[in-house]
Design an enzyme around this catalytic site. Structure first.
Site, short mmCIF file in Angstrom:
data_model
loop_
_atom_site.label_atom_id
_atom_site.label_comp_id
_atom_site.label_asym_id
_atom_site.label_seq_id
_atom_site.Cartn_x
_atom_site.Cartn_y
_atom_site.Cartn_z
N ARG A 140 0.85 -1.18 0.00
CA ARG A 140 0.00 0.00 0.00
C ARG A 140 0.89 1.23 0.00
O ARG A 140 2.06 1.17 0.39
CB ARG A 140 -0.91 0.02 1.23
CG ARG A 140 -1.86 -1.19 1.33
CD ARG A 140 -2.67 -1.13 2.61
NE ARG A 140 -3.65 -2.22 2.69
CZ ARG A 140 -3.41 -3.41 3.21
NH1 ARG A 140 -2.20 -3.69 3.71
NH2 ARG A 140 -4.35 -4.34 3.24
N LYS A 165 -2.24 -2.59 7.69
CA LYS A 165 -3.67 -2.43 7.93
C LYS A 165 -4.12 -3.38 9.04
O LYS A 165 -3.77 -4.55 9.04
CB LYS A 165 -4.45 -2.73 6.64
CG LYS A 165 -5.92 -2.37 6.72
CD LYS A 165 -6.59 -2.53 5.38
CE LYS A 165 -8.07 -2.12 5.44
NZ LYS A 165 -8.73 -2.26 4.13
N ARG A 273 -1.18 -2.12 -6.38
CA ARG A 273 -1.37 -3.29 -5.51
C ARG A 273 -2.35 -4.27 -6.15
O ARG A 273 -2.13 -5.48 -6.14
CB ARG A 273 -1.87 -2.82 -4.14
CG ARG A 273 -2.15 -3.92 -3.13
CD ARG A 273 -2.43 -3.30 -1.77
NE ARG A 273 -3.15 -4.18 -0.88
CZ ARG A 273 -2.59 -5.06 -0.06
NH1 ARG A 273 -1.28 -5.18 -0.04
NH2 ARG A 273 -3.32 -5.80 0.74
N HIS A 296 -4.12 -10.31 3.46
CA HIS A 296 -5.56 -10.43 3.62
C HIS A 296 -5.88 -11.46 4.70
O HIS A 296 -5.31 -12.55 4.72
CB HIS A 296 -6.22 -10.87 2.31
CG HIS A 296 -6.23 -9.81 1.26
ND1 HIS A 296 -6.43 -10.09 -0.09
CD2 HIS A 296 -6.07 -8.47 1.34
CE1 HIS A 296 -6.39 -8.96 -0.77
NE2 HIS A 296 -6.19 -7.97 0.06
#
Length: 321
Positions: A140, A165, A273, A296
């Protein structure tokens, strides 16, 4: 006397709790944004004077009047729940049926490899190298901006992403083609740092209380930003520190490069990304590996890229061939 002492401001209470729980600075900012929005919506009344009915009304208003995305409405709810449960220590309980945003997820914009390279080639340094990392490692834009010297492992060709994140750490691949440019950048930083260049006279910014626990870290080579800001900023103690390159400057440079490259897509930093993921899948990489590299939590998030590629059609061909 203690009972008469003034209570900390809500902002200070919130900051203390969220930092004790080690939330990321981006989460802190976004949560406080929605808490303030909620308070303003209720005409600056203190949250202790409000309750589930007001929360319900606010969330429904976001959906009907503001027409926000489902993720935005969920973020606002999470912020308010955190405020009541963790800061005020008065959990909301049942807030009733709110008007929920029901918008199907859209497929992400992706570039071809050729398009991605056309954009990167039009970027000057350090944005050329930063965009190359976003595309080549699936980073990111904020993760790229926050890279420090210590996060690069040239021997194993690994990049360590700290406090990504959700506050999670992860590792991703360091592209072979970027080994030499990154080595050269690290060497330039080392040479100037060792020579006590005036640029390194100010300490670098450090997360939360780390600068108190390890006061020497802010002046060490390992903690230097890979892409430092040209100007100093003031930390919470009133001291001048050097922060990383601001993400807005990277985003602006990429937008200009997209326009200069003549790419007729609404592409930006995050598009690199998306393109990283689709290119890996197109070249035969396992979806679980791609999930890990992207960080993820759920493979279903990664599966959206198979739809971009048309890999969800089980080999079905069009009647036209």
């Amino acid at each position: 006397m203690d009972s008469l002492s003034p209570q900390p401001r809500l902002r200070d209470q919130f900051r203390a709790v969220i930092r004790v729980n080690h939330y990321s600075i981006r989460t802190e900012k976004s949560y406080w944004y929605w808490i303030r929005y909620f308070i303003r919506f209720n005409k600056l009344r203190h949250p202790l004077e409000l309750g589930p009915a007001e929360v319900n009304a606010f969330l429904s208003w976001l959906a009907t009047d503001r027409q926000v995305a489902a993720a935005t409405q969920n973020l606002a709810l999470n912020a308010i729940v955190f405020l009541y449960a963790r800061v005020l220590e008065q959990p909301l309980g049942e807030i009733g049926d709110t008007v929920r945003v029901k918008r199907p997820p859209k497929l992400p914009v992706v570039l071809t490899h050729t398009e991605a390279m056309r954009i990167i080639e039009r970027l000057a340094e350090p944005y050329h190298l930063m965009a190359s990392l976003m595309y080549g490692a699936g980073l990111r834009v904020v993760e790229t901006s926050r890279l420090r010297v210590k996060d690069l492992d040239f021997d194993r060709q690994i990049i360590t992403v700290r406090d990504g994140k959700g506050g999670k750490d992860r590792t991703t691949l360091l592209p072979t083609s970027l080994l030499e440019p990154l080595r050269q950048r690290k060497q330039r930083i080392f040479t100037a740092w060792k020579a006590q260049d005036i640029f390194f006279a100010a300490p670098v910014s450090l997360p939360f209380a780390l600068r108190r626990k390890y006061p020497a870290a802010s002046r060490s080579l390992e903690w230097q930003w890979l892409f430092p800001s040209l100007n100093l900023c003031i930390d919470e103690d009133g001291n001048g520190v050097r922060h990383h390159r601001h993400v807005s400057s990277v985003q602006r440079a990429v937008k200009l490069a997209v326009r200069a490259a003549g790419i007729a897509k609404p592409a930006g930093c995050h598009t690199f990304r998306h393109t990283f993921a689709t290119e890996l899948l197109r070249r035969g990489s396992d979806i679980r590996t791609v999930q890990t590299l992207l960080g993820h939590a759920d493979v279903r998030t990664t599966q959206i890229y198979t739809h971009v590629l048309g890999q969800g059609f089980a080999g079905v061909q069009s009647p036209l061939g």
